[in-house]
Scaffold this active site. Structure first.
Site, PDB file in Angstrom:
ATOM      1  N   GLY A 151      -6.277   4.294   4.555  1.00  0.00           N
ATOM      2  CA  GLY A 151      -5.167   5.021   4.202  1.00  0.00           C
ATOM      3  C   GLY A 151      -4.798   3.914   2.351  1.00  0.00           C
ATOM      4  N   TYR A 152      -4.928   2.565   2.607  1.00  0.00           N
ATOM      5  CA  TYR A 152      -5.215   2.172   1.047  1.00  0.00           C
ATOM      6  C   TYR A 152      -5.626   2.463   0.173  1.00  0.00           C
ATOM      7  CZ  TYR A 152      -3.537  -1.832  -1.893  1.00  0.00           C
ATOM      8  OH  TYR A 152      -3.771  -2.808  -3.290  1.00  0.00           O
ATOM      9  N   ASN A 153      -7.001   2.301   0.776  1.00  0.00           N
ATOM     10  CA  ASN A 153      -8.198   3.043  -0.205  1.00  0.00           C
ATOM     11  C   ASN A 153      -7.590   4.633  -0.764  1.00  0.00           C
ATOM     12  OD1 ASN A 153     -10.309   1.855   1.811  1.00  0.00           O
ATOM     13  ND2 ASN A 153     -10.309   0.978   0.348  1.00  0.00           N
TER      14      ASN A 153
END
Ligand code: NAD
Length: 248
Positions: A151-153
């Site tokens: 998700g951060y990616n």
């Protein structure tokens, strides 16, 4: 002429270092964060140079107020720096809760969008030839898949996409849009990342970088502040990797 910046995430590790360095270089700064006490403490170090604005980057009105403060108190805007973001993860993508996904995109992507919506018109109000700068913090995670941080990616790839598109919209204006992608940097967010991985501390992250150590937030701020300056005029629509060789 004295330059003026709005910096979000200004109570945090990297944002705080950016505020300190800009103020030390003679800039006037509107420092924005949701953490009012930390923000006020930082502003108190720089009387007359740094004004604290407690605000949430997800809030369009609040970002407009921060930019208005730059114009009324300091006479205009020359740079906007988007440092505010949150980290979430620790599971494979398919087990990521909606709340985590929404938080990553609301704080980390919508927040950059809201700052740009408020700041770019002010940067355009400066008379020509302009040297306005919009700088957003992406991450090494915008360039490499990181285990259990999909998700951060995705959110950080979105920040780079936003910057590429924004730079295109700004063609010919004299205003540039760039991203800075840090590697593992000694801040509260890195502590939180170690917790997501159940690591005892952050030192493990150092071995992924060619410099074989964690970065200091001031090292990342050096790159950000240089991009804020007039001398970075050749660079737009791209990423500066302040990552100690993480993605080399
Ligand atoms: N520390 C690292 O290793 C690292 C690596 C790559 C990228 N980054 C990126 O650098 C930037 C700065 O991170 P940091 O390490 O200084 O983190 P940090 O947690 O020290 O600071 C982030 C700050 O953002 C603020 N913030 C979060 N949501 C907000 C909101 N909605 N409105 C206003 N303020 C809000 C927080 O209160 C905090 O003060 C982030 O975009 C982060 O993703 C950090």
């Amino acid at each position: 002429m004295t330059r003026v910046a709005v910096v979000t995430g200004a109570a945090g590790g990297i944002g705080g270092a950016v505020v300190d360095q800009l103020a030390d270089d003679g800039w006037r700064v509107i420092a924005v964060d949701v953490r009012e006490d930390e923000l006020a403490a930082r502003a108190a170090h720089w009387p007359g140079h740094v004004l604290a604005k407690a605000a949430d980057v997800r809030d369009r009105e609040a970002m407009a107020e921060a930019v208005a403060l730059a114009e009324t108190e300091f006479g205009g805007l020359d740079a906007a720096v988007a440092c505010a973001a949150v980290i979430a993860g620790g599971t494979p993508l398919w087990e990521t809760p909606d709340e985590d996904w929404d938080a990553l995109f609301d704080h980390g992507v919508r927040g950059v969008f809201q700052l740009a919506r408020a700041a770019i018109p002010a940067l355009l109000r400066r008379k020509e030839p302009r040297s306005g700068r919009f700088v957003a913090l992406a991450s090494a995670a915008a360039h490499r898949g990181l285990w259990h941080l999909a998700g951060y990616n995705a959110a950080k790839h979105a920040v780079v996409g936003l910057i590429r598109g924004l730079a295109t919209d700004l063609r010919g204006t004299g205003i540039t849009a760039t991203a800075v992608s840090p590697g593992s940097t000694r801040t509260a967010m890195l502590d939180a990342t170690a917790e997501l991985y159940d690591l005892p501390d952050v030192e493990e992250f150092a071995r992924h970088q060619l410099v074989e150590r964690l970065l200091d937030p001031r090292e990342v701020a050096e790159a950000v502040c240089w991009l804020c300056g007039e001398r970075s005029s050749a660079i737009t629509g791209t990423v500066v990797h302040a990552d100690g060789g993480f993605t080399a």
